[in-house]
Motif scaffolding. Structure first.
Motif, PDB file in Angstrom:
ATOM      1  N   ALA A   1       0.839  -1.207   0.000  1.00 32.49           N
ATOM      2  CA  ALA A   1       0.000   0.000   0.000  1.00 32.49           C
ATOM      3  C   ALA A   1       0.869   1.250   0.000  1.00 32.49           C
ATOM      4  CB  ALA A   1      -0.915   0.003   1.225  1.00 32.49           C
ATOM      5  N   TRP A   2       0.371   2.281  -0.689  1.00 34.84           N
ATOM      6  CA  TRP A   2       1.030   3.594  -0.724  1.00 34.84           C
ATOM      7  C   TRP A   2       0.280   4.536   0.203  1.00 34.84           C
ATOM      8  CZ3 TRP A   2      -0.589   8.539  -2.056  1.00 34.84           C
ATOM      9  CH2 TRP A   2       0.420   9.495  -2.273  1.00 34.84           C
ATOM     10  N   VAL A   3       1.035   5.308   1.002  1.00 40.11           N
ATOM     11  CA  VAL A   3       0.434   6.208   1.981  1.00 40.11           C
ATOM     12  C   VAL A   3       0.981   7.620   1.753  1.00 40.11           C
ATOM     13  CG1 VAL A   3       0.058   6.663   4.432  1.00 40.11           C
ATOM     14  CG2 VAL A   3       0.332   4.295   3.630  1.00 40.11           C
ATOM     15  N   SER A   4       0.090   8.587   1.656  1.00 33.09           N
ATOM     16  CA  SER A   4       0.533   9.976   1.501  1.00 33.09           C
ATOM     17  C   SER A   4       1.070  10.492   2.829  1.00 33.09           C
ATOM     18  CB  SER A   4      -0.626  10.861   1.047  1.00 33.09           C
ATOM     19  OG  SER A   4      -1.575  11.013   2.092  1.00 33.09           O
ATOM     20  N   LEU A   5       1.850  11.567   2.781  1.00 31.48           N
ATOM     21  CA  LEU A   5       2.393  12.165   3.999  1.00 31.48           C
ATOM     22  C   LEU A   5       1.266  12.558   4.955  1.00 31.48           C
ATOM     23  CD1 LEU A   5       4.834  13.330   5.571  1.00 31.48           C
ATOM     24  CD2 LEU A   5       4.506  15.468   4.293  1.00 31.48           C
TER      25      LEU A   5
END
Length: 564
Positions: free
Chosen positions: A267-271
């Motif tokens: 999974a990709w997580v934004s700041l």
């Protein structure tokens, strides 16, 4: 039933699954003594008793559950009584091992210290801790010889400059690792500092996460420089092809006596979303973690049973209420991430990273570093997850002056490979779990190796641990040394080590190799490392890229006899 039908064997009743103690199962009955005292009173509540009762009435007024339990929630451990040898560690009762003094762990999330914070720690060290100060591999500073009577004044000084010891120990969210070069490294994908600060502000000291099954370790960095594979949750910088810079999410890493590397959730997580996702992961641990047995209570055991697919699904469905986008993996290069040396920052200034044996400094050394940083740089200092210390923002014209000043303090910006790669836990000197001495032993061995092998030129990590718990990360070192009592040639029980070889993180991530029966006495340590390091330099081969084979790669491929 007809005569031709065989009689059925009665089916045995299904074996009841033993309770794990997970709160999500609906039963919060405490199943071990630690869970009993945590349920009786939140560890955060002990602060008031320390200030209003124990600091006034003294050490003898502290009951056992607070002394060896809840005081950890504020960074306080009783230290080992002097004169007790390692062979007695597992045989004496806690009250026999306890000294009347404490180790105090000061949080330094992201390893970032301002000038005033560094000076505050140095002053507390000199005024209340006999000048002691150790940089840990969690980017904390640990002080020793602290008396409970001094704690109100110590907290007053630390908190006046934005430092704390809140949840520095205990079954809590411990200090958050961050890149020591966050915001200044030219190759950083994204600066994770805002996420670290948001988690600190929202969640540290919050009772919703102050009773976890065990400790919870976090790492957030725009570079793969903080050991993301060995933390309970890690956010590592990656660039998404559509969404841009953000973080790759890893869960379930941890070492100790049952080491496991973390796993990608994909999974990709934004700041901006890091704090919410962090809260979801730690919420899963709080609710579903195994509370019955302390030795199976870390998040890594739940991850091993669930797997990353189920963990991600529960995180999204039950804790976030939305799906996370798929993301790319971390790009792992071959560069070293210990930050030692002189390095150009993206603003044209330089940081200077220093090696010190086992993280040991002192109040006087910290004051002197503060003087250098104030006179010749911006005053900013950072601690690293490798027990190193960095001075940031040094103009070119002051680099050599700062280097000379650091060297005069025993902090080496241009160290030998042995000095650069050594780490050591607290050891027998102060730790009640330790079996052998570590920091003094590490310093002795490094000095002897520098004399014997002055031209040794390859990266080599040597981690010296005082017991099996791996605070110095035995299983991910080139040479990992686990303290134990061994028998020497004269038949005497002496300090020694079980040797682990070939562990590493990054592009060659893997746990170390245990060679059958490879145990050495502490007095044999220098001879052993000299022997195996020499064999490595003689036998290493070139990689396809043309660079020399790493020690870890060599140690994994050669016959056991070469490692003895």
């Amino acid at each position: 039933m007809t005569d031709t039908q065989p009689a059925r064997t009665p089916r045995k009743p299904a074996r009841a699954q033993k309770a794990t103690g997970a709160w999500a199962d609906g039963d919060r009955t405490p199943l071990n003594p630690n869970e009993v005292f945590k349920q009786a009173d939140d560890g955060l509540n002990v602060r008031q008793r320390i200030e209003e009762v124990y600091a006034k009435d003294g050490f003898d007024s502290i009951p056992g559950d607070d002394l060896r339990g809840r005081m950890r929630w504020w960074g306080l451990y009783t230290q080992r009584k002097p004169g007790i040898d390692g062979g007695k560690t597992a045989t004496l009762a806690p009250e026999e091992l306890d000294d009347r003094y404490f180790m105090l762990r000061v949080r330094s999330d992201g390893g970032a210290l301002s000038l005033e914070q560094l000076r505050a720690i140095a002053s507390v060290s000199n005024d209340f801790a006999r000048g002691t100060a150790d940089i840990s591999d969690r980017q904390n500073i640990q002080l020793h010889w602290v008396e409970v009577e001094a704690m109100p004044e110590i907290w007053r000084r630390l908190e006046a400059v934005g430092l704390s010891s809140t949840e520095a120990c205990g079954d809590t969210p411990r200090v958050i690792l961050g890149s020591p070069v966050a915001g200044i490294a030219a190759d950083e994908v994204i600066d994770g500092t805002p996420a670290i600060e948001a988690i600190l502000e929202r969640y540290i000291g919050d009772p919703q996460f102050s009773n976890l099954p065990r400790k919870f370790k976090t790492a957030i960095s725009g570079l793969p420089d903080i050991g993301h594979e060995i933390n309970d949750v890690s956010f590592v910088g990656v660039v998404h092809p559509e969404h841009g810079p953000g973080f790759d999410l890893w869960v379930g890493g941890g070492l100790s006596t049952n080491p496991m590397l973390g796993q990608r959730l994909g999974a990709w997580v934004s700041l901006e979303d890091v704090p919410e996702v962090w809260a979801g992961v730690i919420g899963i641990f709080r609710d579903h973690g195994y509370r019955r047995l302390r030795n199976r209570a870390r998040l890594k055991f739940l991850m091993a049973d669930w797997g990353p697919e189920k963990f991600r699904q529960v995180l999204q469905d039950d804790y976030l209420g939305r799906a996370l986008p798929d993301g790319p993996p971390v790009v792992l290069g071959g560069r070293r991430y210990d930050h030692v040396g002189i390095h150009r920052q993206k603003d044209g200034l330089s940081w200077i990273g220093t090696a010190l044996v086992g993280g040991r400094v002192s109040g006087d050394i910290l004051h002197a570093v503060a003087d250098l940083a104030e006179t010749h740089a911006s005053g900013r200092v950072r601690l690293t997850p490798h027990q190193k210390l960095l001075v940031l923002d040094v103009p070119d014209e002051h680099v050599e002056t700062v280097v000379a000043g650091l060297e005069a303090l025993g902090l080496q910006p241009r160290p030998s490979e042995f000095r650069r790669g050594v780490m050591a836990c607290t050891g027998l000197e102060y730790c009640k779990l330790a079996i052998v001495e570590t920091k003094a032993r590490a310093a002795q061995v490094v000095a002897e190796l520098e004399e014997r092998l002055p031209t040794f030129d390859a990266p080599l990590t040597m981690h010296v641990n005082g017991c099996p718990n791996s605070c110095a990360r035995t299983q991910i070192a080139d040479i990992g040394l686990k303290g134990m009592v061994v028998t020497n040639e004269a038949g005497e029980s002496v300090e020694g080590f079980q040797v682990h070889l070939g562990g590493s993180l990054g592009a060659e991530a893997g746990l170390s190799r245990k060679t059958r029966g490879l145990k050495i006495t502490a007095d044999e340590l220098t001879d052993y490392v000299e022997r195996v390091a020499t064999r490595y330099t003689e036998q290493r081969v070139a990689t396809p890229a043309g660079s020399p084979e790493s020690f870890a790669s060599w140690a994994r491929r050669v016959d056991e006899d070469e490692l003895r």
